[in-house]
Enzyme design. Structure first.
Site, PDB file in Angstrom:
ATOM      1  N   LYS A  59      -6.985   1.220  -3.416  1.00  0.00           N
ATOM      2  CA  LYS A  59      -6.880   0.893  -1.997  1.00  0.00           C
ATOM      3  C   LYS A  59      -6.719   1.771  -0.790  1.00  0.00           C
ATOM      4  CE  LYS A  59      -4.881  -1.904   0.991  1.00  0.00           C
ATOM      5  NZ  LYS A  59      -5.753  -2.820   1.864  1.00  0.00           N
TER       6      LYS A  59
ATOM      7  N   LYS B 110       0.319   5.389   8.376  1.00  0.00           N
ATOM      8  CA  LYS B 110       1.103   5.510   6.984  1.00  0.00           C
ATOM      9  C   LYS B 110       0.039   5.756   6.261  1.00  0.00           C
ATOM     10  CE  LYS B 110       1.845   1.752   4.798  1.00  0.00           C
ATOM     11  NZ  LYS B 110       1.249   1.036   3.752  1.00  0.00           N
TER      12      LYS B 110
ATOM     13  N   THR C 192       0.656  -1.392  -0.051  1.00  0.00           N
ATOM     14  CA  THR C 192      -0.010   0.070  -0.121  1.00  0.00           C
ATOM     15  C   THR C 192       0.935   1.284  -0.056  1.00  0.00           C
ATOM     16  OG1 THR C 192      -1.532  -1.301   1.259  1.00  0.00           O
ATOM     17  CG2 THR C 192      -1.805   1.067   1.175  1.00  0.00           C
TER      18      THR C 192
HETATM   19  P1  NAP Z   1       5.256  -5.819   7.977  1.00  0.00           P
HETATM   20  O1  NAP Z   1       4.963  -7.281   8.585  1.00  0.00           O
HETATM   21  O2  NAP Z   1       5.797  -4.779   8.841  1.00  0.00           O
HETATM   22  O3  NAP Z   1       6.798  -6.081   7.075  1.00  0.00           O
HETATM   23  C1  NAP Z   1       7.233  -5.107   6.122  1.00  0.00           C
HETATM   24  C2  NAP Z   1       8.143  -5.726   5.404  1.00  0.00           C
HETATM   25  O4  NAP Z   1       8.784  -4.747   4.623  1.00  0.00           O
HETATM   26  C3  NAP Z   1       9.268  -6.422   5.864  1.00  0.00           C
HETATM   27  O5  NAP Z   1       9.722  -7.513   4.797  1.00  0.00           O
HETATM   28  C4  NAP Z   1      10.420  -5.685   6.115  1.00  0.00           C
HETATM   29  O6  NAP Z   1      11.721  -6.128   6.007  1.00  0.00           O
HETATM   30  C5  NAP Z   1      10.341  -4.846   4.823  1.00  0.00           C
HETATM   31  N1  NAP Z   1      11.018  -3.367   4.823  1.00  0.00           N
HETATM   32  C6  NAP Z   1      10.543  -2.409   5.582  1.00  0.00           C
HETATM   33  N2  NAP Z   1      11.353  -1.198   5.441  1.00  0.00           N
HETATM   34  C7  NAP Z   1      12.309  -1.853   4.680  1.00  0.00           C
HETATM   35  C8  NAP Z   1      13.302  -0.984   3.837  1.00  0.00           C
HETATM   36  N3  NAP Z   1      13.513   0.454   4.099  1.00  0.00           N
HETATM   37  N4  NAP Z   1      13.875  -1.720   2.982  1.00  0.00           N
HETATM   38  C9  NAP Z   1      13.562  -2.908   2.624  1.00  0.00           C
HETATM   39  N5  NAP Z   1      12.523  -3.822   3.200  1.00  0.00           N
HETATM   40  C10 NAP Z   1      11.925  -2.808   4.085  1.00  0.00           C
HETATM   41  O7  NAP Z   1       4.242  -5.415   7.225  1.00  0.00           O
HETATM   42  P2  NAP Z   1       2.984  -6.036   6.396  1.00  0.00           P
HETATM   43  O8  NAP Z   1       2.034  -6.224   7.165  1.00  0.00           O
HETATM   44  O9  NAP Z   1       3.490  -7.456   5.953  1.00  0.00           O
HETATM   45  O10 NAP Z   1       2.635  -5.184   5.079  1.00  0.00           O
HETATM   46  C11 NAP Z   1       3.269  -5.026   4.178  1.00  0.00           C
HETATM   47  C12 NAP Z   1       2.528  -4.200   3.063  1.00  0.00           C
HETATM   48  O11 NAP Z   1       1.223  -4.723   2.663  1.00  0.00           O
HETATM   49  C13 NAP Z   1       2.176  -2.894   3.564  1.00  0.00           C
HETATM   50  O12 NAP Z   1       2.198  -1.814   2.620  1.00  0.00           O
HETATM   51  C14 NAP Z   1       0.964  -2.909   4.328  1.00  0.00           C
HETATM   52  O13 NAP Z   1       0.203  -1.486   4.160  1.00  0.00           O
HETATM   53  C15 NAP Z   1       0.019  -3.769   3.070  1.00  0.00           C
HETATM   54  N6  NAP Z   1      -1.061  -4.489   3.625  1.00  0.00           N
HETATM   55  C16 NAP Z   1      -0.943  -5.174   5.081  1.00  0.00           C
HETATM   56  C17 NAP Z   1      -2.103  -5.660   5.400  1.00  0.00           C
HETATM   57  C18 NAP Z   1      -1.948  -6.589   6.767  1.00  0.00           C
HETATM   58  O14 NAP Z   1      -3.001  -6.755   7.266  1.00  0.00           O
HETATM   59  N7  NAP Z   1      -0.805  -6.580   7.332  1.00  0.00           N
HETATM   60  C19 NAP Z   1      -3.196  -5.940   4.523  1.00  0.00           C
HETATM   61  C20 NAP Z   1      -3.265  -5.513   3.223  1.00  0.00           C
HETATM   62  C21 NAP Z   1      -2.085  -4.627   2.840  1.00  0.00           C
HETATM   63  P3  NAP Z   1      12.384  -6.423   7.649  1.00  0.00           P
HETATM   64  O15 NAP Z   1      11.748  -7.682   8.001  1.00  0.00           O
HETATM   65  O16 NAP Z   1      13.743  -6.288   7.644  1.00  0.00           O
HETATM   66  O17 NAP Z   1      11.593  -5.552   8.823  1.00  0.00           O
END
Ligand code: NAP
Length: 296
Positions: A173, A242, A97
């Site tokens: 989104k 965010k 997102t």
């Molecule tokens: P998350 O668990 O916090 O994972 C974030 C990922 O991004 C991790 O692999 C992290 O790596 C990586 N990352 C963060 N900063 C980085 C950087 N500067 N360079 C390279 N990699 C980096 O988040 P998530 O829940 O999976 O969400 C991921 C995306 O999906 C977001 O955009 C979120 O808004 C979207 N989303 C989430 C959900 C939900 O329910 N969770 C639903 C729909 C959409 P590290 O492991 O090193 O931290």
């Protein structure tokens, strides 16, 4: 298409999504900033690499699911980024997102390298990702979307085609997340009113979820809010902040006032001030309860 995919970002969403691609028969090269998080999938047969550029094949397909705009820019255009390697004929499916502005910038960067950028943000939490139940909003060049259709189909229950402009999918989104958070606030206020009058809020959540609001958001989030089950987070409040900032930024440049979004931003800010940024974003429900003098 080649059956090897470069997958970048193995967080709460990315890891189960990558696993589903492997189950569907794709070979994966995986990259995660924190390398330890790649260990489980590597043990299941994925090949772990140390730079996003090494995850992709020239002319191949890359999928990214990183946290935010900055992370996405880094894995594409930063040191060791995938942008230059993907090259002529490659397709980057970007599922985070992020802002429409970032989508426009990265689409242009890919175009200069001869590759295509398909924005494919998703609805659904980590459980939905694991169960292949995501709803995917896809936008980008038609040929690129066709090429990656089998990839998207392996990740979700439905793919919605939102045209050839990648940024359009990101706008959809953001609009969806604004609607979800509005529903959370509406439920929170209604549940507080019930509680102040001695009515069981779980009973209220059940009634509305089965009748006039019989839809996934009211059903699933209604249960979480009524039970105050805010930890562990499915979707962290920090990510919600965010997203509401992305909504407000996009509203500003579009000249589209969104007073409700401004109010939701303040709810998130209050939750941040109380140290709840790692809780689920539904924890903004506590703000209305606390305003009403109720303890939790
Ligand atoms: P998350 O668990 O916090 O994972 C974030 C990922 O991004 C991790 O692999 C992290 O790596 C990586 N990352 C963060 N900063 C980085 C950087 N500067 N360079 C390279 N990699 C980096 O988040 P998530 O829940 O999976 O969400 C991921 C995306 O999906 C977001 O955009 C979120 O808004 C979207 N989303 C989430 C959900 C939900 O329910 N969770 C639903 C729909 C959409 P590290 O492991 O090193 O931290």
């Amino acid at each position: 298409m080649s059956d090897t995919i470069g997958f970048i970002g193995l967080g709460r969403m990315g890891e189960p999504m990558a696993r589903n691609l492997m189950r569907a028969g794709f070979k994966l090269r995986i990259f995660n900033r924190t390398p330890e998080k790649a260990a489980a999938l590597a043990a299941e047969g994925a090949s772990a690499v140390t730079r996003p550029a090494d995850a992709v094949e020239p002319g191949g397909v890359a999928v990214s699911m990183v946290a935010n705009d900055q992370a996405l820019e880094e894995v594409v255009a930063g040191d060791g980024g995938l942008g230059a390697t993907l090259g002529q004929g490659g397709v980057h499916v970007s599922m985070s997102t992020v802002s429409p502005a970032t989508a426009r910038r990265l689409a242009e960067l890919h175009r200069r390298h001869g590759s295509a950028y398909v924005a494919a943000p998703v609805f659904g939490r980590p459980e939905a990702a694991a169960a292949r139940k995501l709803w995917i909003c896809a936008a980008g060049a038609q040929a690129a979307k066709e090429r990656v259709r089998p990839v998207l189909q392996a990740l979700g229950q439905a793919v919605y085609d939102l045209g050839e402009e990648p940024a359009g999918a990101n706008v959809v989104k953001l609009a969806g997340n604004f609607l979800i958070l509005s529903a959370v606030e509406a439920m929170a206020e209604a549940f507080t009113l019930a509680q102040k009058n001695g009515v069981d809020k779980s009973a209220l959540a059940k009634l509305f979820g089965e009748t006039i609001f019989a839809c996934p958001i009211y059903q699933n989030y209604g249960k979480i809010i009524a039970a105050e089950a805010f930890e562990p987070a499915g979707f962290k409040l920090a990510l919600g902040m965010k997203d509401i900032n992305l909504v407000l930024d996009t509203a500003e440049v579009s000249g589209a006032p969104m007073p409700l979004a401004s109010m939701l931003h303040d709810r998130l800010l209050a939750a941040f001030a109380k140290g709840r940024q790692e809780w689920d974003w539904t924890a903004i429900a506590l703000e209305s309860k606390e305003d009403a003098g109720l303890a939790h």
